[in-house]
Design a protein around this motif. Structure first.
Motif: not given
Length: 398
Positions: A122, A125, A165, A168
């Protein structure tokens, strides 16, 4: 009765060859032990080569199992001080003490899987979604304060989005790696089983090793082993406790200045781990990322508050927490800790870096508790001068 014919004379060439051979000088005969020695050396060389080849093949074939055993032994050594404390304090069996430690570890792992790793995803993101606005806000503040642009906000945002990215994807991979895989589950069960047997049966293992030693060496070996393991376990547990205090207080401060809990939780963990397990510069390395995030999200005043807290906490840790928690353990040299972490990370990745510090502490404790030590010349001179000064003062008073 007829007489036998006289023997025929040998041919002249045969006689010449016989005389030449008889005239040839003969050296001393080779002792028989030379042949036996040569064949013995050859046999030992062949046996050593065969043993080396078998060892190389065995290590290559059993490399994974040996790695599992090494990790199991590491966790067992880390658990032994806790097991000993539970056995002494509550008079429980060693197996039950190991079971309690396993239960606490299981709760911590479940919380980490359920809260921390999804939080990292989270966080990544959110960083990817908010990076452009953060950099615009930071660049406008720099422009209004210093009259210049700090960086290309578009390029910086693109770069931050790429990093987010990657974070993540890493979080997704770790989550999938932890929550799936028969091989991983089997390895974890194997490590847990071996670590349980090592920790619960440690006294029996010590007795089995000590039976191979004379009584005098048994006493020395037992004292060195127990003292080293106790100091190493104390170092490891004190570091984990300091990490928890550091990360927990940092989380409270970041939440108090208004940072969202999605950001505060992973940043507090990062700050606590880096600050605790990287000596000297770790506190500042661990604080850089949270301070920059607070500066970008909340503003300059909140970032200054977090910076002031980091500086104040560093003094509290250096002069209050660390001396109290480490008073009965050992201190690990900063260069040894830093080099050990780098070496462990190069050899075995994050797990190697995590294991390197307790292993370095164990080696340091063994070296510290073995061998002879001598007083330094300067200390002897200072003691002599202090004694002489005391005697002079006493004589003057008389």
């Amino acid at each position: 009765m007829s007489t036998p014919p006289p023997p025929a004379n040998p041919p002249s060439d045969v006689l010449a060859a016989a005389r030449t051979d008889a005239a040839r000088p003969t050296g001393p005969e080779r002792p028989a032990w030379v042949d036996r020695f040569v064949w013995s050396v050859l046999a030992k060389a062949l046996a050593a080569a065969a043993f080396a080849a078998l060892a190389v093949y065995s290590f290559s074939a059993l490399g994974h199992l040996l790695g599992v055993l090494a990790i199991s032994l590491f966790f067992a050594l880390a658990m032994i001080p806790g097991v000993e404390a539970l056995v002494r304090r509550f008079h429980m069996r060693r197996g039950a003490a190991v079971g309690i430690i396993y239960l606490a570890a299981l709760v911590a792992v479940v919380l980490m899987i359920a809260v921390l790793i999804p939080g990292i995803v989270r966080f990544a993101n959110a960083v990817a979604a908010q990076a452009s606005g953060w950099f615009d806000h930071l660049d406008s503040w720099v422009n209004s304060t210093f009259g210049t642009s700090a960086f290309d906000t578009g390029g910086a945002a693109d770069g931050t989005s790429a990093v987010a990215r990657v974070l993540g994807e890493w979080g997704d991979d770790v989550l999938g790696f932890v929550t799936s895989g028969v091989g991983m589950a089997f390895d974890l069960l194997t490590i847990a089983a071996f670590a349980f047997y090592f920790a619960a049966g440690f006294p029996g293992l010590m007795r089995a090793v000590m039976r191979r030693m004379p009584p005098e060496r048994q006493r020395v070996f037992k004292w060195i082993a127990l003292t080293s393991i106790e100091q190493t376990g104390g170092y490891f547990y004190s570091r984990l406790l300091i990490m928890a205090v550091n990360g927990g207080l940092a989380f409270v401060v970041m939440a108090a200045v208004g940072l969202d809990l999605v950001y505060a939780a992973p940043l507090a963990l990062f700050m606590g781990f880096v600050s605790t397990f990287i000596p000297f510069i770790g506190t500042y390395l661990g604080a850089i990322v949270p301070i920059l995030v607070v500066l970008a999200v909340e503003g300059l005043a909140q970032a200054i508050i977090l910076l002031v807290w980091v500086l104040v906490y560093q003094q509290i840790e250096n002069y209050v927490l660390s001396p109290r928690l480490s008073s009965k353990t050992m201190e690990l040299n900063g260069a040894v800790a830093f080099g050990g972490a780098l070496a462990g990370g190069a050899l075995a990745g994050p797990m190697g870096a995590f294991m390197a510090l307790p292993v370095a502490a164990l080696i340091t404790a063994i070296v510290k508790n073995t061998g002879h030590t001598y007083a330094l010349i300067d200390e002897e001179a200072e003691d002599a001068e202090a004694t002489e000064a005391t005697e002079v003062a006493e004589a003057t008073e008389e």
